[in-house]
Design a protein around this motif. Structure first.
Motif, PDB file in Angstrom:
ATOM      1  N   SER A 155       0.835  -1.196   0.000  1.00 30.79           N
ATOM      2  CA  SER A 155       0.000   0.000   0.000  1.00 30.79           C
ATOM      3  C   SER A 155       0.869   1.245   0.000  1.00 30.79           C
ATOM      4  N   THR A 197      -3.434  -8.444  -4.436  1.00 32.29           N
ATOM      5  CA  THR A 197      -3.798  -7.103  -4.898  1.00 32.29           C
ATOM      6  C   THR A 197      -4.775  -6.428  -3.943  1.00 32.29           C
ATOM      7  N   SER A 198      -5.359  -7.188  -3.047  1.00 31.97           N
ATOM      8  CA  SER A 198      -6.266  -6.627  -2.050  1.00 31.97           C
ATOM      9  C   SER A 198      -5.946  -7.237  -0.691  1.00 31.97           C
ATOM     10  N   SER A 248      -7.347  -9.043   2.822  1.00 31.42           N
ATOM     11  CA  SER A 248      -8.449  -9.788   3.426  1.00 31.42           C
ATOM     12  C   SER A 248      -7.969 -10.378   4.752  1.00 31.42           C
ATOM     13  N   LYS A 293      -6.452  -0.423   2.363  1.00 30.93           N
ATOM     14  CA  LYS A 293      -5.677  -1.564   2.840  1.00 30.93           C
ATOM     15  C   LYS A 293      -5.206  -1.360   4.276  1.00 30.93           C
TER      16      LYS A 293
END
Length: 343
Positions: free
Chosen positions: A270, A293-294, A296, A313
């Motif tokens: 990030s 890419t994300s 969780s 993020k």
């Protein structure tokens, strides 16, 4: 001489049939690490299938901008003023790379710099695979104190004469690569080959012209920093035509402070980084990490230089209790990633 030392060393009688038929050992010196930085010199040692030297080549390159960390590569504005532009050497460079595996120390960096230069010249670099000697030394479990080129050279008794001179760095790497290749062949080690795909789009933006020479040292790749040149140039726009392959390792869970990263861990990034994001992500992927890419609940680690920011993020990392470290700490951890557990 290099050729004498490398040809007198013995090679396994049975050579793995799947190994490449030739290698191009490459080193490039650059104006910096960012995506709009330029090559100021390049060298190639061409090796045959067993690592024997065929020939070598070197050129300086006029970067058409500030030469960057002169205190590292030694190439001043005056020295580069009369050098050829990259487009003028692109064909000869390509001829030395064609049909060979590109070999470099931290190969992602050299490959990306080369790919961008060819994209600027509206050409395509003839490279389909690369091999990083850092990754190979890990595969061979060489007892190195770190993964610097000088450490690899010292391990094989190779004497560096001019560190950060492209021709000498390429020579040193070629001489260290041969015994590494021979050891891999003798042990039946699968070479850590990675696909290379060229850039398909490029747009240059204003940059400081050559002559606006930087004045102070930085601190990234061998001393390169991320902000020399002053002036008004901004990052260029580019898009790689590649999709990173899926991580082959299972997720072992979250990173724990004070411990090693482990192959399969999911890592997200990030914010801004001093080393370009794509390079960091490729380093992580080549180390066996899953680049996410994300963020969780399954994310093992978030890398950010601004943990107090309000990016999605960072906010999710706080919510999920995901460990957060900065770029410098992540770079240190990448040097010694724990192998994935045996299934």
């Amino acid at each position: 001489m290099l050729e004498d030392r490398m040809t007198t060393a013995s090679s396994p009688t049975e050579w793995p049939a799947a190994y490449p038929q030739g290698y191009a050992v490459v080193d490039v010196e650059t104006t910096g690490l960012a995506r709009d930085d330029r090559i100021v010199s390049a060298a190639v040692y061409r090796l045959d299938a067993r690592g024997e030297v065929e020939d070598h080549w070197y050129t300086t390159v006029n970067p058409e901008r500030d030469p960057g960390p002169v205190w590292i590569h030694g190439l001043t504005s005056e020295a580069l003023e009369g050098a050829p532009l990259f487009r003028d050497v692109a064909e000869e460079f390509a001829g030395r790379l064609a049909d060979r595996v590109l070999v470099a120390h931290n190969a992602v960096f050299d490959w990306q710099m080369i790919a961008r230069e060819y994209a600027r010249a509206e050409r395509e670099a003839p490279v389909r695979q690369r091999l990083c000697t850092i990754a190979l030394s890990k595969e061979l479990a060489l007892p190195l104190p770190n993964h610097k080129l000088e450490s690899l050279a010292a391990h094989f008794g190779v004497v560096q004469q001019r560190a950060h001179h492209a021709l000498d760095d390429a020579r040193v790497l070629a001489e260290a690569f041969r015994p590494s290749l021979r050891a891999a062949a003798a042990g039946g080690v699968r070479l850590p080959l990675h696909e290379c795909r060229p850039l398909t789009e490029w747009q240059d933006r204003p940059a400081p012209r050559i002559g606006q020479q930087a004045s102070g040292p930085g601190g990234a790749r061998g001393g390169y920093g991320g902000g020399y040149g002053g002036g008004g140039y901004r990052p260029s726009s580019w898009r790689p035509s590649r999709k990173r392959p899926a991580c082959p390792h299972p997720n072992p869970g979250r990173y724990e402070e004070g411990k090693r990263l482990k192959q399969g861990m999911r890592v997200a990034f990030s914010g801004d980084t001093s080393v370009e994001r794509e390079l960091l992500e490729d380093r992580a992927a080549e180390a066996g990490l899953h680049v996410a890419t994300s963020l969780s609940r399954l994310t093992s680690l978030l890398v950010t230089n601004d943990p107090g920011s309000g990016t999605s993020k960072v906010v999710k990392a706080r919510q999920y209790g995901t460990p957060v470290i900065d770029e410098a700490a992540f770079g240190q951890l990448l040097r010694d990633v724990e192998p994935a557990s045996e299934e």
